[in-house]
Each structure stands twice: as structure tokens, then as C-alpha cells.
Write an enzyme that holds these catalytic residues in place. Structure first.
Site, PDB file in Angstrom:
ATOM      1  N   GLN A  76     -11.639  21.098 -24.128  1.00 22.66           N
ATOM      2  CA  GLN A  76     -10.691  22.178 -23.916  1.00 22.66           C
ATOM      3  C   GLN A  76     -10.403  22.869 -25.246  1.00 22.66           C
ATOM      4  OE1 GLN A  76      -6.274  21.959 -23.411  1.00 22.66           O
ATOM      5  NE2 GLN A  76      -6.772  22.453 -21.280  1.00 22.66           N
ATOM      6  N   TYR A  90       0.250  29.619 -24.568  1.00 25.30           N
ATOM      7  CA  TYR A  90      -0.567  29.726 -25.775  1.00 25.30           C
ATOM      8  C   TYR A  90      -1.231  31.100 -25.855  1.00 25.30           C
ATOM      9  CZ  TYR A  90       0.408  24.740 -25.745  1.00 25.30           C
ATOM     10  OH  TYR A  90       1.043  23.531 -25.715  1.00 25.30           O
ATOM     11  N   ARG A 106      -8.437  27.150 -17.529  1.00 28.14           N
ATOM     12  CA  ARG A 106      -7.197  26.497 -17.093  1.00 28.14           C
ATOM     13  C   ARG A 106      -6.067  27.517 -17.085  1.00 28.14           C
ATOM     14  NH1 ARG A 106      -4.913  21.321 -16.494  1.00 28.14           N
ATOM     15  NH2 ARG A 106      -2.849  20.962 -17.404  1.00 28.14           N
ATOM     16  N   GLY A 147      -3.316  13.306 -15.128  1.00 26.70           N
ATOM     17  CA  GLY A 147      -2.999  13.249 -16.539  1.00 26.70           C
ATOM     18  C   GLY A 147      -2.492  11.890 -16.960  1.00 26.70           C
ATOM     19  N   ARG A 148      -1.196  11.708 -16.871  1.00 22.24           N
ATOM     20  CA  ARG A 148      -0.586  10.500 -17.413  1.00 22.24           C
ATOM     21  C   ARG A 148      -1.024   9.226 -16.700  1.00 22.24           C
ATOM     22  NH1 ARG A 148       5.441  12.342 -19.593  1.00 22.24           N
ATOM     23  NH2 ARG A 148       4.627  13.905 -21.031  1.00 22.24           N
TER      24      ARG A 148
END
Length: 353
Positions: free
Chosen positions: A98, A180, A227, A311-312
Site C-alpha cells: 500500500q 491523506y 483503497r 485488520g486487527r
């Protein structure tokens, strides 16, 4: 066996199952923004994922936002990442990088001395960011990019893509969410330009499309993902009409033959982005964010997405795919070690007995 455990393809990337490891900042790079031996082990342990999407990796020193995040702009970084991809491939896994340019989200305390903070417009984000040397620090006031500088930023993404492929990655993903730089160009709250990159929605999506086109131009086949998180307000960002912005972005992106779109799925009461994405983008879709295994199976069974990313759950469960297959309970991750240095809470989680 459920369809979620079956192989498929995302563009030209063949994956062994539809359980994707989502990108997660872990802040373990060294002082030269290089992945370390711990990074190699971290990703190697999780290679049974259908596809690993790495933590956000800056394409240039200016793109760095957070402390101890890795880059992909130096020969040493390419070599260090090569050890990661070799380890994942040795276990039969697939991995994409990424690319994350944080734009105005950053602090000089996390960057090299000569690395500026830049953005589409000179608008400071509200909030603070963690730094290893000065604790919590306010976001920097960014300098607005000149019209002549934008092609250079686009070329940095292309070079980073070339470097990632040289490092052995199976593809690249553009981080166009979380407030971002790419999303800063898209959104009306952060883009107040009056040139070809600001104002109308066609102008505001131009930067992202040019970056994607430049990334695609240096990859063989369909190996570039995107994404997004339409409607997100994370990192002090907003858009007057996210449905219009992202539908036009995705419709235009169809011509680039992307490998996939990775949707950070956070529907709000007034806006559900999934129908918009499904209507605007014709390629494979990965859904992400807090999805349970049961929900993921339903998503795959009903063809709402080609794959689901976790993810986590992957942090504390390096063998997550096996645990899902055997219906074993999941271990809990230690929140206090998410972004700390060292092996604790990074490579010391055990597989299920």
C-alpha cells in the site's frame, strides 16, 4: 467448504482464499524507514491470508506522516522489502504494497529535516499526531503544491510502484482514504484550488486518476488496487457531496482496469457507500472494517464483494485463516503495543493449539 476459503483472482493477482489481511500501521521500521527482520517475520507468519496488503508505505520522504513507517524510495528499502516478499512467497502467500502519502497529516518531528509537509491547499488539519521524540504534536501547516509540482508527485507514485515490483510485490494499492493526500485532492474541505486540480468534481478527481494511471503504466497487467472510504471525516476531512465525487472517480477509474477497489466500509445513517461503489465500479471489490466471519461469509455468498479484509484480527491471530476454518476462538490483541517498537505485540502472538 465455504466459498470464502476458495481461490479467486483480483485483477491478475491469483489468491488462495478470500480472506485478506488489511493494511495496518505498526510503526516498526528503523531509523532509515526500512523494514527490519521483525517485519519479515511479522508478514511471514500471516502468509496464509489470501492476500496481504502491507502497512502504508511512503513513496517519498515528504509523504511520511507517522513515526517509524517504512518507505519505498531508496535502494536499501527495496532490498529490505525483498526479504519480506521472499518470506511470504516461500509460504505460498501473495502480498501487495500500500502506497500512502500523508500530505498535510504529519509532523516535522516524524520526518527527515528537509522533508516538507505539502497539500493541495494551505489548510492545517485540526488534531494531533504522535511523535516518538515530542509526544503528541499538532499537525503541521502545509505548503500548497504549485501546479508545476504536481507532475513530480505523480511520478513519485510511479517510481514507488516500480520499486515495489522490483522488491517482489505482487501488486500495489493506492491509499485514497483516511484524509491523506489523494483524498485531500478529492474533498471540498481540503481542496480550495482554482486551477485544473480544484473547483469542479472533474478537476478534484484529476490528481487521483493521474496517479492511478501512472501506477498502472509501470505494471504488467492488472496489479493496481485502490483503497477508498467515501464520506469519511477521519483526519479532519469532509466533502460536500461524497456520492457525486466518488461515483465520478470510480466511473473514470473503470477505464484503467484496476485489480480491485478496497472499500473501508463505514456506512452512516445518511450515506451508504456500498451501493454507490457497486454501481460505479465494475471490477473486484474487497470490503473492510469490523466485519465478522459470519458477516464475511454472507457477503461472499451473496456476491456483494469478491473478498473481505480483516485488520486487527490478524494482529493477534497470525493463523487467522486456520482458526476460521476450524472455528477456533480468536485471541485478543494488546492495544498498548499496536504502535510501539520491538517484538512485543508484533511477532510474539502464537498460533492456535
Amino acid at each position: 467448504m465455504h466459498k470464502i476459503f476458495e481461490p479467486t483472482t483480483l485483477g491478475d493477482i491469483a489468491i488462495q482464499n478470500r480472506i485478506i489481511m488489511a493494511p495496518m500501521t505498526r510503526s516498526r521500521a528503523n531509523e532509515h524507514d526500512e523494514p527490519t527482520e521483525l517485519t519479515v517475520e511479522y508478514y511471514r507468519q500471516r502468509a496464509s491470508a489470501g492476500l496481504i496488503v502491507t502497512e502504508g508505505t511512503q513513496p517519498s520522504p515528504t509523504g511520511k506522516g507517522y513515526c517509524r513507517t517504512p518507505g519505498i524510495y531508496s535502494a536499501a528499502q527495496i532490498q529490505a522489502w525483498r526479504a519480506v516478499t521472499d518470506a511470504v512467497h516461500a509460504r505460498g502467500g501473495r502480498i501487495v504494497m500500500q502506497l500512502m502519502h500523508c500530505g498535510r497529516i504529519g509532523s516535522r518531528f516524524n520526518k527527515a529535516r528537509d522533508a516538507e509537509t505539502i497539500a493541495p491547499s494551505p489548510l492545517k488539519a485540526r488534531g494531533k499526531i504522535f511523535t516518538a521524540t515530542h509526544g503528541m504534536a499538532e499537525f503541521e501547516m502545509p505548503r500548497a503544491l504549485t501546479l508545476a509540482e504536481i507532475p513530480l508527485i505523480v511520478s513519485q507514485f510511479a517510481t514507488a510502484t516500480t520499486n515495489a515490483l522490483q522488491a517482489g510485490f505482487d501488486g500495489v494499492e493506492l491509499h485514497c482514504a483516511s484524509g491523506y493526500l489523494p483524498m485531500q485532492f478529492l474533498c471540498t474541505s481540503t481542496n480550495q484550488r482554482n486551477d485544473n486540480y480544484g473547483g469542479s468534481v472533474i478537476n478534484r478527481i484529476r490528481f487521483v486518476l493521474e496517479v492511478l494511471a501512472a501506477m498502472c503504466a509501470v505494471t504488467p497487467g492488472r496489479h493496481v488496487g485502490l483503497r477508498i472510504c467515501p464520506g469519511s471525516t477521519y483526519n479532519d476531512i469532509s466533502d460536500e457531496d461524497p456520492a457525486d465525487t466518488f461515483s465520478k472517480l470510480l466511473t473514470a477509474a473503470n477505464t484503467l482496469n484496476l485489480a480491485y477497489v478496497h472499500l473501508l466500509y463505514r456506512p452512516e445513517a445518511h450515506f451508504d457507500p456500498l451501493p454507490l461503489v457497486r454501481a460505479s465500479f465494475t471490477g473486484p471489490l474487497i470490503l473492510n472494517d469490523g466485519i465478522t466471519l459470519a458477516a464475511a461469509k454472507e457477503i461472499i455468498s451473496t456476491n456483494r464483494a469478491s473478498a473481505v479484509s480483516f485488520g486487527r484480527a490478524f494482529i493477534a491471530n497470525p493463523d487467522l485463516v486456520t482458526r476460521f476454518q476450524l472455528e477456533k476462538p480468536l485471541a485478543e490483541f494488546d492495544t498498548s503495543t499496536l504502535y510501539t517498537a520491538g517484538a512485543k505485540g508484533y511477532t510474539d502472538y502464537a498460533n492456535a493449539p
